[in-house]
Design a protein around this motif. Structure first.
Motif, PDB file in Angstrom:
ATOM      1  N   LYS A   1      32.264  28.633  38.224  1.00  0.00           N
ATOM      2  CA  LYS A   1      31.250  29.675  38.442  1.00  0.00           C
ATOM      3  C   LYS A   1      30.910  30.147  39.736  1.00  0.00           C
ATOM      4  O   LYS A   1      30.558  30.927  40.147  1.00  0.00           O
ATOM      5  N   THR A   2      31.072  28.996  40.837  1.00  0.00           N
ATOM      6  CA  THR A   2      30.632  28.958  42.245  1.00  0.00           C
ATOM      7  C   THR A   2      31.953  29.386  42.914  1.00  0.00           C
ATOM      8  O   THR A   2      31.856  29.511  44.345  1.00  0.00           O
ATOM      9  N   LEU A   3      33.266  29.257  42.620  1.00  0.00           N
ATOM     10  CA  LEU A   3      34.121  30.041  43.122  1.00  0.00           C
ATOM     11  C   LEU A   3      34.203  31.119  43.797  1.00  0.00           C
ATOM     12  O   LEU A   3      33.972  32.084  43.194  1.00  0.00           O
ATOM     13  N   PRO A   4      34.300  31.130  45.237  1.00  0.00           N
ATOM     14  CA  PRO A   4      34.237  32.472  45.665  1.00  0.00           C
ATOM     15  C   PRO A   4      35.562  33.469  45.450  1.00  0.00           C
ATOM     16  O   PRO A   4      36.582  33.040  45.307  1.00  0.00           O
ATOM     17  N   VAL A   5      35.041  34.688  44.998  1.00  0.00           N
ATOM     18  CA  VAL A   5      36.054  35.539  44.330  1.00  0.00           C
ATOM     19  C   VAL A   5      35.871  36.875  45.363  1.00  0.00           C
ATOM     20  O   VAL A   5      34.709  37.526  45.253  1.00  0.00           O
ATOM     21  N   VAL A   6      36.745  37.121  46.080  1.00  0.00           N
ATOM     22  CA  VAL A   6      36.788  38.651  46.924  1.00  0.00           C
ATOM     23  C   VAL A   6      37.619  39.595  46.193  1.00  0.00           C
ATOM     24  O   VAL A   6      38.761  39.325  46.073  1.00  0.00           O
ATOM     25  N   ILE A   7      36.974  40.755  45.800  1.00  0.00           N
ATOM     26  CA  ILE A   7      37.963  41.556  45.067  1.00  0.00           C
ATOM     27  C   ILE A   7      38.422  42.718  46.262  1.00  0.00           C
ATOM     28  O   ILE A   7      37.782  42.843  47.100  1.00  0.00           O
ATOM     29  N   LEU A   8      39.868  42.333  46.144  1.00  0.00           N
ATOM     30  CA  LEU A   8      40.706  43.116  47.150  1.00  0.00           C
ATOM     31  C   LEU A   8      41.671  44.158  46.578  1.00  0.00           C
ATOM     32  O   LEU A   8      42.399  43.798  45.838  1.00  0.00           O
ATOM     33  N   THR A   9      40.937  45.385  46.570  1.00  0.00           N
ATOM     34  CA  THR A   9      41.733  46.418  45.532  1.00  0.00           C
ATOM     35  C   THR A   9      41.868  47.602  46.598  1.00  0.00           C
ATOM     36  O   THR A   9      41.240  47.941  47.408  1.00  0.00           O
ATOM     37  N   SER A  10      42.457  48.734  45.785  1.00  0.00           N
ATOM     38  CA  SER A  10      42.649  50.066  46.365  1.00  0.00           C
ATOM     39  C   SER A  10      41.754  50.885  45.649  1.00  0.00           C
ATOM     40  O   SER A  10      41.596  51.926  46.147  1.00  0.00           O
TER      41      SER A  10
END
Length: 145
Positions: A89-98
């Motif tokens: 739950k604390t894993l950094p997630v960066v949405i990288l999208t178009s």
């Protein structure tokens, strides 16, 4: 040392995958990058299931770069499952999208994304964005143990 920190790239489009890897290389990012190409594979990687069972004792990636429009399982669903699990739950997630859709932005943040970045079309801008990601998430940010 930042080179020990692993990046997970979740990207189904081969062109965007190559563009991201080139941008990382041009940005002098030395971190190992694992690539998975759909949402189901991303979940298997993160939760060490299926073909990734042998990685049970490997540390999780330092940051996940997550596309939204994925086959099998959507990026939003991947993010939701990451946030629901006590171990991730604390894993950094960066949405990288178009996607510039406001609904995607709202959904991403409401499911717990740490950041939402729209992929620039220009390679120089994209390289700069990747350099900034690397600087923040792999150098400056204090990651969980």
């Amino acid at each position: 040392m930042t080179a020990d920190k692993k990046i997970l790239l979740v990207e189904d489009n081969p062109d965007d995958e190559q563009l991201t890897l080139i941008a990382l290389q041009k940005g002098r990012v030395k971190n190992h990058v694992d690539v998975v190409r759909d949402g189901a594979e991303a979940l298997d990687y993160i939760f060490r299931r299926g073909e990734f069972t042998a990685k049970q004792n490997d540390p999780l990636p330092t940051v996940v770069l997550l596309d939204l429009n994925l086959p099998k399982v959507s990026g939003i669903e991947v993010l939701r499952q990451i946030r629901e699990n006590a171990g991730t739950k604390t894993l950094p997630v960066v949405i990288l999208t178009s996607s510039r859709e406001e609904r995607d932005l709202i959904d991403g943040y409401s499911q717990g994304a740490n950041s939402y970045i729209v992929k620039p079309v220009d390679i120089a801008q994209f390289t700069h964005a990747i350099q900034q990601l690397q600087l923040y998430w792999l150098v400056l940010n204090e990651a969980r143990a």
